[in-house]
Design an enzyme around this catalytic site. Sequence first.
Site, PDB file in Angstrom:
ATOM      1  N   CYS A 199      -4.503  -1.361  -2.006  1.00  0.00           N
ATOM      2  CA  CYS A 199      -4.384  -0.242  -2.338  1.00  0.00           C
ATOM      3  C   CYS A 199      -5.634   0.268  -3.638  1.00  0.00           C
ATOM      4  O   CYS A 199      -5.401  -0.753  -4.432  1.00  0.00           O
ATOM      5  CB  CYS A 199      -2.940  -0.003  -2.188  1.00  0.00           C
ATOM      6  SG  CYS A 199      -3.527   2.476  -3.247  1.00  0.00           S
ATOM      7  N   ASN A 200      -6.810   0.966  -3.373  1.00  0.00           N
ATOM      8  CA  ASN A 200      -7.105   1.446  -4.699  1.00  0.00           C
ATOM      9  C   ASN A 200      -7.407   1.406  -5.425  1.00  0.00           C
ATOM     10  O   ASN A 200      -7.650   1.763  -6.530  1.00  0.00           O
ATOM     11  CB  ASN A 200      -8.712   1.877  -3.780  1.00  0.00           C
ATOM     12  CG  ASN A 200      -9.715   0.937  -2.721  1.00  0.00           C
ATOM     13  OD1 ASN A 200     -10.852   0.486  -2.962  1.00  0.00           O
ATOM     14  ND2 ASN A 200      -9.407   0.589  -1.501  1.00  0.00           N
ATOM     15  N   SER A 201      -6.565   3.313  -4.491  1.00  0.00           N
ATOM     16  CA  SER A 201      -6.014   4.032  -5.920  1.00  0.00           C
ATOM     17  C   SER A 201      -4.374   3.319  -7.341  1.00  0.00           C
ATOM     18  O   SER A 201      -4.980   3.371  -8.054  1.00  0.00           O
ATOM     19  CB  SER A 201      -5.038   4.513  -4.814  1.00  0.00           C
ATOM     20  OG  SER A 201      -5.472   5.461  -3.965  1.00  0.00           O
ATOM     21  N   GLU A 211      -2.659   8.476   8.403  1.00  0.00           N
ATOM     22  CA  GLU A 211      -1.343   8.011   9.156  1.00  0.00           C
ATOM     23  C   GLU A 211      -0.632   9.108  10.298  1.00  0.00           C
ATOM     24  O   GLU A 211       0.209   8.733  10.828  1.00  0.00           O
ATOM     25  CB  GLU A 211      -0.646   9.077   7.434  1.00  0.00           C
ATOM     26  CG  GLU A 211      -0.613   7.727   6.154  1.00  0.00           C
ATOM     27  CD  GLU A 211      -0.244   6.647   6.474  1.00  0.00           C
ATOM     28  OE1 GLU A 211       0.909   6.785   6.795  1.00  0.00           O
ATOM     29  OE2 GLU A 211      -0.633   6.155   5.640  1.00  0.00           O
ATOM     30  N   ASP A 221       0.858  -1.416   0.576  1.00  0.00           N
ATOM     31  CA  ASP A 221      -0.419   0.121   0.185  1.00  0.00           C
ATOM     32  C   ASP A 221       0.835   0.818   0.032  1.00  0.00           C
ATOM     33  O   ASP A 221       2.243   1.153  -0.017  1.00  0.00           O
ATOM     34  CB  ASP A 221      -0.650   0.173   1.403  1.00  0.00           C
ATOM     35  CG  ASP A 221      -1.820   1.269   1.261  1.00  0.00           C
ATOM     36  OD1 ASP A 221      -2.832   1.542   0.018  1.00  0.00           O
ATOM     37  OD2 ASP A 221      -2.169   1.679   2.338  1.00  0.00           O
ATOM     38  N   SER A 222       0.272   2.588  -0.056  1.00  0.00           N
ATOM     39  CA  SER A 222       0.827   3.897   0.011  1.00  0.00           C
ATOM     40  C   SER A 222       1.467   4.207   1.173  1.00  0.00           C
ATOM     41  O   SER A 222       2.694   4.765   1.666  1.00  0.00           O
ATOM     42  CB  SER A 222       0.142   4.822  -0.644  1.00  0.00           C
ATOM     43  OG  SER A 222      -0.506   4.834   0.152  1.00  0.00           O
ATOM     44  N   CYS A 269     -10.972   2.778   0.072  1.00  0.00           N
ATOM     45  CA  CYS A 269      -9.496   3.412   0.304  1.00  0.00           C
ATOM     46  C   CYS A 269      -9.162   2.570   2.111  1.00  0.00           C
ATOM     47  O   CYS A 269     -10.087   2.612   2.937  1.00  0.00           O
ATOM     48  CB  CYS A 269      -9.287   4.822   1.074  1.00  0.00           C
ATOM     49  SG  CYS A 269      -7.585   4.981   1.572  1.00  0.00           S
ATOM     50  N   THR A 270      -7.884   1.428   1.034  1.00  0.00           N
ATOM     51  CA  THR A 270      -7.984   0.204   2.567  1.00  0.00           C
ATOM     52  C   THR A 270      -7.209   0.968   3.835  1.00  0.00           C
ATOM     53  O   THR A 270      -7.425   0.400   4.785  1.00  0.00           O
ATOM     54  CB  THR A 270      -6.845  -0.316   2.243  1.00  0.00           C
ATOM     55  OG1 THR A 270      -5.632   0.621   1.470  1.00  0.00           O
ATOM     56  CG2 THR A 270      -7.070  -1.385   1.169  1.00  0.00           C
ATOM     57  N   HIS A 271      -7.323   2.416   4.571  1.00  0.00           N
ATOM     58  CA  HIS A 271      -7.146   3.721   5.371  1.00  0.00           C
ATOM     59  C   HIS A 271      -8.620   3.333   5.628  1.00  0.00           C
ATOM     60  O   HIS A 271      -8.398   3.330   6.869  1.00  0.00           O
ATOM     61  CB  HIS A 271      -6.135   4.884   4.893  1.00  0.00           C
ATOM     62  CG  HIS A 271      -4.963   4.866   4.879  1.00  0.00           C
ATOM     63  ND1 HIS A 271      -4.384   4.644   3.027  1.00  0.00           N
ATOM     64  CD2 HIS A 271      -3.954   5.347   4.852  1.00  0.00           C
ATOM     65  CE1 HIS A 271      -3.083   5.092   3.563  1.00  0.00           C
ATOM     66  NE2 HIS A 271      -3.114   5.075   4.452  1.00  0.00           N
ATOM     67  N   TYR A 313      -0.838   7.854  -2.717  1.00  0.00           N
ATOM     68  CA  TYR A 313      -0.614   7.593  -3.856  1.00  0.00           C
ATOM     69  C   TYR A 313      -2.726   8.408  -4.337  1.00  0.00           C
ATOM     70  O   TYR A 313      -2.163   8.621  -5.453  1.00  0.00           O
ATOM     71  CB  TYR A 313      -1.125   6.512  -4.409  1.00  0.00           C
ATOM     72  CG  TYR A 313       0.438   5.728  -4.017  1.00  0.00           C
ATOM     73  CD1 TYR A 313       1.492   6.330  -3.640  1.00  0.00           C
ATOM     74  CD2 TYR A 313       0.337   3.938  -3.914  1.00  0.00           C
ATOM     75  CE1 TYR A 313       2.774   5.490  -3.443  1.00  0.00           C
ATOM     76  CE2 TYR A 313       1.374   4.062  -4.292  1.00  0.00           C
ATOM     77  CZ  TYR A 313       2.976   4.345  -3.848  1.00  0.00           C
ATOM     78  OH  TYR A 313       3.406   3.470  -3.509  1.00  0.00           O
ATOM     79  N   GLY A 314      -3.674   8.508  -3.119  1.00  0.00           N
ATOM     80  CA  GLY A 314      -4.700   9.279  -3.842  1.00  0.00           C
ATOM     81  C   GLY A 314      -4.456  10.495  -4.779  1.00  0.00           C
ATOM     82  O   GLY A 314      -5.571  10.904  -4.971  1.00  0.00           O
TER      83      GLY A 314
HETATM   84  N1  DGL Z   1      -4.930   3.125   1.519  1.00  0.00           N
HETATM   85  C1  DGL Z   1      -4.964   3.917  -0.234  1.00  0.00           C
HETATM   86  C2  DGL Z   1      -6.114   3.144  -1.082  1.00  0.00           C
HETATM   87  O1  DGL Z   1      -6.408   2.428  -1.051  1.00  0.00           O
HETATM   88  C3  DGL Z   1      -4.256   5.043  -0.734  1.00  0.00           C
HETATM   89  C4  DGL Z   1      -4.211   6.305   0.186  1.00  0.00           C
HETATM   90  C5  DGL Z   1      -3.291   7.344  -0.564  1.00  0.00           C
HETATM   91  O2  DGL Z   1      -2.061   7.064  -0.221  1.00  0.00           O
HETATM   92  O3  DGL Z   1      -3.728   8.088  -1.519  1.00  0.00           O
HETATM   93  O4  DGL Z   1      -6.706   3.615  -1.952  1.00  0.00           O
END
Ligand code: DGL
Length: 245
Positions: free
Chosen positions: A70-72, A150, A7-8, A180-182, A39-40
């Site tokens: 990571c969804n992005s 974060e 993931d990011s 988003c996995t966060h 990353y998003g």
């Molecule tokens: N956890 C990531 C996702 O699922 C990325 C969050 C990010 O880096 O912007 O998209």
Amino acid sequence: MRLGLFDSGVGGLTVLKSIKEHKLFDEIIYYGDTARVPYGTKDKNTIIRYALEAVEFLKNFEVDMIVAACNSVSAYAIEEIREHINLPVLGVIEPGVKALLKRDAKPKDHILILGTTATIQSQKYERLLHANGFLNITALATPLFVPLVEEGIFEGEILDSTMRHYFKDIKDPDFIILGCTHFPLLKDSLQDYFPNSILIHSGEAIVEHLQSNFDITKSSNSPTLKLFASSDPDGLKRVAKLWLS
Ligand code: DGL
């Protein structure tokens, strides 16, 4: 079997937690690109480049499968990763939609998709949901949730005002896809805000997908974990300790 997960940043730990709890795989190598999170907010080509670099790192460990937690990355780079490496590669978006279908969501249900700007702009969830007959979809980019997570802010005043800011026009979703996995790290606060909505979590979705589509060894012990980060690995390990215990 050895799984490579990336993931990011710390968000993919939510996917790691679900896989670990189900005792899938003997070993999991986790890489969080904390030097370059988020990353998003990046463009497609940058996300692809970062994703391929993460995969190169994981290749050193001779992993048997890669999960882009990571969804992005799942929105933009899965095909490129598959072309780059001769291993099974999974993203989290399709499993997330399948998990929604398994929970008996009906076409008229109001589905709220929360994600990063990149994921929402890709419209990947919306397209898959439309293809499955869903009509009442709201797709909302909530990128400020990423730095809050974060920073280890999972509840409280700052998060509450961020939720009020993003959700002021949102009426009673039946399902919320945590795209988003966060975001599963915020699930208690999100559930308090929307007490009647069912939250769909990528980690659980990936476990369901792995169990029904792959012959994964289920070991009697939890998998051994190796955690890596491109910056501040101790920070990542602190969140891991909190979240995985
Ligand atoms: N956890 C990531 C996702 O699922 C990325 C969050 C990010 O880096 O912007 O998209």
